[in-house]
Design a protein around this motif. Structure first.
Motif, PDB file in Angstrom:
ATOM      1  N   SER A   1     -49.080  77.374  29.064  1.00  0.00           N
ATOM      2  CA  SER A   1     -49.812  78.185  30.026  1.00  0.00           C
ATOM      3  C   SER A   1     -49.709  79.670  29.694  1.00  0.00           C
ATOM      4  CB  SER A   1     -49.280  77.943  31.443  1.00  0.00           C
ATOM      5  OG  SER A   1     -49.399  76.588  31.807  1.00  0.00           O
ATOM      6  N   LEU A   2     -48.613  80.075  29.049  1.00  0.00           N
ATOM      7  CA  LEU A   2     -48.393  81.492  28.749  1.00  0.00           C
ATOM      8  C   LEU A   2     -49.011  81.927  27.423  1.00  0.00           C
ATOM      9  CD1 LEU A   2     -46.083  80.724  26.675  1.00  0.00           C
ATOM     10  CD2 LEU A   2     -44.476  81.310  28.480  1.00  0.00           C
TER      11      LEU A   2
ATOM     12  N   ASP B   1     -53.844  88.145  24.921  1.00  0.00           N
ATOM     13  CA  ASP B   1     -53.109  89.397  25.155  1.00  0.00           C
ATOM     14  C   ASP B   1     -51.715  89.081  25.681  1.00  0.00           C
ATOM     15  OD1 ASP B   1     -52.254  91.941  25.667  1.00  0.00           O
ATOM     16  OD2 ASP B   1     -53.846  92.444  27.099  1.00  0.00           O
ATOM     17  N   PRO B   2     -50.802  88.659  24.796  1.00  0.00           N
ATOM     18  CA  PRO B   2     -49.474  88.269  25.266  1.00  0.00           C
ATOM     19  C   PRO B   2     -48.693  89.416  25.899  1.00  0.00           C
ATOM     20  CG  PRO B   2     -49.527  88.371  22.873  1.00  0.00           C
ATOM     21  CD  PRO B   2     -50.939  88.498  23.338  1.00  0.00           C
ATOM     22  N   ALA B   3     -48.956  90.654  25.491  1.00  0.00           N
ATOM     23  CA  ALA B   3     -48.250  91.784  26.089  1.00  0.00           C
ATOM     24  C   ALA B   3     -48.563  91.894  27.582  1.00  0.00           C
ATOM     25  CB  ALA B   3     -48.627  93.081  25.365  1.00  0.00           C
ATOM     26  N   TYR B   4     -49.833  91.645  27.940  1.00  0.00           N
ATOM     27  CA  TYR B   4     -50.201  91.685  29.355  1.00  0.00           C
ATOM     28  C   TYR B   4     -49.593  90.504  30.103  1.00  0.00           C
ATOM     29  CZ  TYR B   4     -52.854  90.597  33.543  1.00  0.00           C
ATOM     30  OH  TYR B   4     -53.189  90.253  34.819  1.00  0.00           O
ATOM     31  N   PHE B   5     -49.757  89.286  29.577  1.00  0.00           N
ATOM     32  CA  PHE B   5     -49.286  88.112  30.307  1.00  0.00           C
ATOM     33  C   PHE B   5     -47.769  88.119  30.439  1.00  0.00           C
ATOM     34  CE2 PHE B   5     -49.156  83.645  31.597  1.00  0.00           C
ATOM     35  CZ  PHE B   5     -50.299  83.583  32.392  1.00  0.00           C
TER      36      PHE B   5
ATOM     37  N   ALA C   1     -44.677  85.739  26.597  1.00  0.00           N
ATOM     38  CA  ALA C   1     -45.950  85.062  26.328  1.00  0.00           C
ATOM     39  C   ALA C   1     -46.128  84.945  24.823  1.00  0.00           C
ATOM     40  CB  ALA C   1     -47.118  85.829  26.956  1.00  0.00           C
ATOM     41  N   LYS C   2     -47.089  84.107  24.424  1.00  0.00           N
ATOM     42  CA  LYS C   2     -47.370  83.943  23.001  1.00  0.00           C
ATOM     43  C   LYS C   2     -48.863  84.092  22.749  1.00  0.00           C
ATOM     44  CE  LYS C   2     -47.675  78.841  22.760  1.00  0.00           C
ATOM     45  NZ  LYS C   2     -48.801  78.678  21.834  1.00  0.00           N
TER      46      LYS C   2
ATOM     47  N   MET D   1     -42.384  85.032  20.196  1.00  0.00           N
ATOM     48  CA  MET D   1     -42.758  85.388  21.557  1.00  0.00           C
ATOM     49  C   MET D   1     -42.883  86.896  21.720  1.00  0.00           C
ATOM     50  SD  MET D   1     -43.023  82.500  23.163  1.00  0.00           S
ATOM     51  CE  MET D   1     -42.977  83.051  24.860  1.00  0.00           C
ATOM     52  N   THR D   2     -43.714  87.312  22.656  1.00  0.00           N
ATOM     53  CA  THR D   2     -43.774  88.703  23.103  1.00  0.00           C
ATOM     54  C   THR D   2     -43.045  88.764  24.434  1.00  0.00           C
ATOM     55  OG1 THR D   2     -45.904  89.124  22.038  1.00  0.00           O
ATOM     56  CG2 THR D   2     -45.282  90.599  23.820  1.00  0.00           C
ATOM     57  N   TRP D   3     -41.964  89.557  24.474  1.00  0.00           N
ATOM     58  CA  TRP D   3     -41.119  89.592  25.664  1.00  0.00           C
ATOM     59  C   TRP D   3     -41.408  90.823  26.514  1.00  0.00           C
ATOM     60  CZ3 TRP D   3     -39.233  85.030  26.275  1.00  0.00           C
ATOM     61  CH2 TRP D   3     -38.823  84.267  25.176  1.00  0.00           C
TER      62      TRP D   3
END
Length: 298
Positions: free
Chosen positions: A145-146, A150-154, A161-162, A203-205
């Motif tokens: 789901s993540l 735009d993983p930085a936003y999510f 997010a990935k 991952m983007t944390w």
């Protein structure tokens, strides 16, 4: 015709007119009463389903269309199964195979997302979700789901997010958990089990604040993992944050769920129930400990 006969006929005609007028008046009154009852019925709320918890937390399940192989990513089955499970554990559940709009979110405590690439949000969905989180609404993200563009936003919504399109997954493999915070009440009864599922890396944390790790895994040496084999990556976490101008909000994330059968694992199920309650700012054990009232015959 005599005067007496004419008089009797005149009186009879008058009586008939009076009777007809009475019947018309009574019919009109009855019609207004029936119409009023219909209006009142239309404006009255539907009766609460039998044995629904009147004080239950309100949950919206955002599921998606089935994808992958049989037994994998069964989002519609999750909507069906967990609507029942959560109701039996005292929640009031709504949901759909599409994102919630502003009206859907008006009285919701937690949105559970189990949908591939939920990070692809329309402007309307993004605005509704941002407004919901600003008022302190909770999120629970399961598996992919993540993932999105735009993983930085999510990551600002759920802690990590990935990015869609990047190779950042193991595919099916043994996923061994190491509990990082055994004292956390969400992880009560959770041991260092190994399940066959899928793990994510690359991952983007979120930063300032960052998420809180509950469990990690060692990335197994699958072909898609490549050089990431052996890396220790968080797979279960909590995230508390405040969007600008809003209230404090919570998110709980479980990155497995590739194999649908793992939702039946007792430890996983108890952990999810606690994580959902926590995200909704309810006592952590409120869903786990709820006892369904005894059935009584009508």
């Amino acid at each position: 015709m005599t005067c007496a006969k004419r008089s009797r006929r005149s009186r009879l005609f008058t009586y008939r007119l009076l009777a007809l007028a009475f019947l018309l008046a009574f019919s009109s009154l009855l019609s207004r009463q029936t119409d009023g009852q219909a209006i009142n019925a239309a404006n009255s709320p539907a009766p609460r389903p039998s044995h629904q918890n009147p004080n239950g937390m309100h949950i919206y399940i955002w599921a998606g269309l089935k994808s992958h192989l049989p037994g994998q990513h069964d989002y519609p089955q999750f909507l069906a199964d967990w609507s029942k499970i959560l109701t039996e554990h005292g929640a009031v559940v709504d949901g759909a195979l599409h994102g919630p709009n502003a009206a859907d979110l008006e009285h919701i405590d937690v949105v559970i997302i189990y949908k591939g690439d939920a990070g692809y949000l329309s402007e309307e969905e993004k605005a509704s979700l941002d407004a919901y989180i600003r008022r302190g609404g909770g999120l629970v993200s399961v598996h992919d789901s993540l993932c999105g563009p735009d993983p930085a936003y999510f990551a600002t919504l759920v802690g990590g997010a990935k990015k869609h399109g990047e190779i950042n997954y193991t595919l099916g493999a043994p996923i061994p958990y190491t509990i990082a915070d055994a004292a956390n009440p969400i992880m009560r009864g959770m041991s260092n089990i190994t399940i066959f599922d899928e793990a994510f890396y690359n991952m983007t944390w979120a930063q300032n604040p960052s998420m809180h790790v509950l469990a990690t895994t060692v990335i197994p040496g699958t072909p898609s993992a490549g050089t990431h084999k052996g890396e220790v990556v968080p797979q279960i976490w909590t995230y508390e944050h405040t969007l600008p101008g809003g209230q404090s909000a919570r998110a709980f994330v479980w990155m497995q769920g590739h194999q649908y059968a793992n939702f039946d694992n007792y430890q996983i199920q108890q952990m999810l129930l606690r994580g959902i309650a926590w995200a909704g700012k309810k006592p952590v054990d409120s869903l786990v400990d709820y006892v369904l009232p005894a059935t009584t015959s009508k």
